[in-house]
Design an enzyme around this catalytic site. Structure first.
Site, PDB file in Angstrom:
ATOM      1  N   ASP A  39       0.829  -1.202   0.000  1.00 37.76           N
ATOM      2  CA  ASP A  39       0.000   0.000   0.000  1.00 37.76           C
ATOM      3  C   ASP A  39       0.867   1.259   0.000  1.00 37.76           C
ATOM      4  O   ASP A  39       0.359   2.368  -0.110  1.00 37.76           O
ATOM      5  CB  ASP A  39      -0.984   0.001   1.167  1.00 37.76           C
ATOM      6  CG  ASP A  39      -0.319  -0.101   2.529  1.00 37.76           C
ATOM      7  OD1 ASP A  39       0.924  -0.186   2.596  1.00 37.76           O
ATOM      8  OD2 ASP A  39      -1.045  -0.103   3.546  1.00 37.76           O
ATOM      9  N   SER A  40       2.191   1.066   0.061  1.00 39.31           N
ATOM     10  CA  SER A  40       3.116   2.186  -0.140  1.00 39.31           C
ATOM     11  C   SER A  40       2.979   2.763  -1.542  1.00 39.31           C
ATOM     12  O   SER A  40       3.545   3.823  -1.836  1.00 39.31           O
ATOM     13  CB  SER A  40       4.559   1.742   0.116  1.00 39.31           C
ATOM     14  OG  SER A  40       4.869   0.553  -0.593  1.00 39.31           O
ATOM     15  N   ASP A  78      -1.155  -6.030  -0.245  1.00 35.56           N
ATOM     16  CA  ASP A  78      -1.554  -5.430   1.024  1.00 35.56           C
ATOM     17  C   ASP A  78      -3.055  -5.172   1.092  1.00 35.56           C
ATOM     18  O   ASP A  78      -3.642  -4.663   0.119  1.00 35.56           O
ATOM     19  CB  ASP A  78      -0.843  -4.094   1.225  1.00 35.56           C
ATOM     20  CG  ASP A  78       0.491  -4.235   1.934  1.00 35.56           C
ATOM     21  OD1 ASP A  78       0.729  -5.276   2.571  1.00 35.56           O
ATOM     22  OD2 ASP A  78       1.289  -3.277   1.851  1.00 35.56           O
ATOM     23  N   LYS A 107      -1.574  -9.449   2.684  1.00 35.80           N
ATOM     24  CA  LYS A 107      -0.807  -9.104   3.884  1.00 35.80           C
ATOM     25  C   LYS A 107      -1.587  -8.100   4.698  1.00 35.80           C
ATOM     26  O   LYS A 107      -2.211  -7.195   4.137  1.00 35.80           O
ATOM     27  CB  LYS A 107       0.568  -8.528   3.514  1.00 35.80           C
ATOM     28  CG  LYS A 107       1.424  -8.135   4.737  1.00 35.80           C
ATOM     29  CD  LYS A 107       2.846  -7.790   4.355  1.00 35.80           C
ATOM     30  CE  LYS A 107       2.987  -6.451   3.678  1.00 35.80           C
ATOM     31  NZ  LYS A 107       2.647  -5.320   4.593  1.00 35.80           N
ATOM     32  N   GLU A 109      -1.448  -5.767   8.593  1.00 34.96           N
ATOM     33  CA  GLU A 109      -0.602  -5.291   9.673  1.00 34.96           C
ATOM     34  C   GLU A 109      -1.232  -5.561  11.035  1.00 34.96           C
ATOM     35  O   GLU A 109      -2.447  -5.448  11.190  1.00 34.96           O
ATOM     36  CB  GLU A 109      -0.355  -3.789   9.530  1.00 34.96           C
ATOM     37  CG  GLU A 109       0.385  -3.399   8.259  1.00 34.96           C
ATOM     38  CD  GLU A 109       0.573  -1.891   8.134  1.00 34.96           C
ATOM     39  OE1 GLU A 109       0.153  -1.154   9.055  1.00 34.96           O
ATOM     40  OE2 GLU A 109       1.143  -1.446   7.123  1.00 34.96           O
ATOM     41  N   GLU A 177       9.411  -4.891  10.314  1.00 33.83           N
ATOM     42  CA  GLU A 177       9.834  -3.592   9.768  1.00 33.83           C
ATOM     43  C   GLU A 177      10.373  -2.688  10.866  1.00 33.83           C
ATOM     44  O   GLU A 177       9.708  -2.458  11.886  1.00 33.83           O
ATOM     45  CB  GLU A 177       8.682  -2.895   9.037  1.00 33.83           C
ATOM     46  CG  GLU A 177       9.094  -1.562   8.441  1.00 33.83           C
ATOM     47  CD  GLU A 177       8.078  -0.969   7.482  1.00 33.83           C
ATOM     48  OE1 GLU A 177       8.340   0.131   6.947  1.00 33.83           O
ATOM     49  OE2 GLU A 177       7.024  -1.592   7.262  1.00 33.83           O
TER      50      GLU A 177
END
Length: 260
Positions: A39-40, A78, A107, A109, A177
């Protein structure tokens, strides 16, 4: 202590974040193990200040493009902010992203209880999940900014507990991370699933970097944990400038003198 295939083969997993069809085509020809559609892309491709504004529809479009470009690679996509605030919402979002893009995994978080339940549910219905702890960009406002995690005993204990809980819930790998190297190493040694580090030292089972950072495709210097192997922003800028200048010179040479 773990004893999994990676340890026996002494192999380091290589993962790169990719956002577009043509880059995926190039990476499909390499030996990279995983591609991550992060999602970056909100920062890199869409110009957002954080990943928070990224929508599910955007992740679907970019993830599908990468999968079309790299059909032979294992691709992780993501789940963006706000699409898995509840277990049921997470199941719906993950299913939609997984079905539309045809990627191999999603993925998410964090490792709160509802997220662990979501992971269990997703793996039960056939959607593989990669975990992500440490610096979780979607929670950057709550965390108070970008910093290294695991610097004190309490933080380190929570990270290890989170990693163990993610493994128990069913993730096949976990991203660490901006985790202090000693803690990332401890977690790696305790888990039987692979750890993928980014800014977490070199003792994890694998590494992930953003392709655009590695090649320095943007004007700014990448994060300090990434040493670029090129400066393609500068190279492309010089090539375009030379092209424009050459066109100007050609145009001037073709101007016919006026007749009086």
């Amino acid at each position: 202590m773990k004893n999994h295939k990676l340890q026996n083969e002494n192999k380091s997993l290589q993962m790169l974040t990719c956002y577009d069809f043509q880059s995926a085509q190039m990476l499909n020809e390499t030996e990279v193990d995983f591609l991550l559609v992060g999602d970056s892309l909100g920062n890199v491709m869409l110009g957002y200040d954080t990943t928070v504004p990224v929508r599910l529809e955007e992740m679907k479009i970019f993830s599908a493009a990468v999968k079309r470009g790299a059909p032979n690679k294992f691709i992780v996509a993501d789940l963006p902010f706000g699409t898995y605030s509840t277990v049921e919402q997470g199941i719906q979002s993950a299913t939609e992203l997984f079905q539309y893009s045809q990627v191999e995994s999603v993925k998410l978080e964090g490792a709160f209880p509802y997220q662990l339940e979501l992971i269990q549910r997703l793996t039960q219905i056939g959607i593989p999940v990669m975990g992500h702890i440490g610096l979780t960009p979607q929670s950057v406002h709550e965390l108070g900014g970008y910093y290294v995690h695991g610097k004190n005993e309490d933080s380190a204990k929570k990270l290890l507990e989170a990693a163990m809980n993610l493994q128990k819930a069913g993730v096949f790998a976990v991203v660490l991370e901006c985790v202090k190297e000693e803690i990332a190493t401890l977690i790696t040694n305790e888990l039987s699933i692979p750890t993928i580090g980014i800014g977490a030292g070199n003792k994890t089972d694998g590494q992930v970097l953003v392709l655009n950072d590695l090649l320095q495709l943007g004007p700014n210097r990448p994060p300090k944990f990434c040493t670029p192997i090129a400066n393609l922003f500068k190279t492309k800028s010089e090539l375009i400038t030379n092209y424009l200048n050459k066109n100007q010179e050609t145009a001037k040479a073709n101007v016919q003198p006026s007749v009086h």
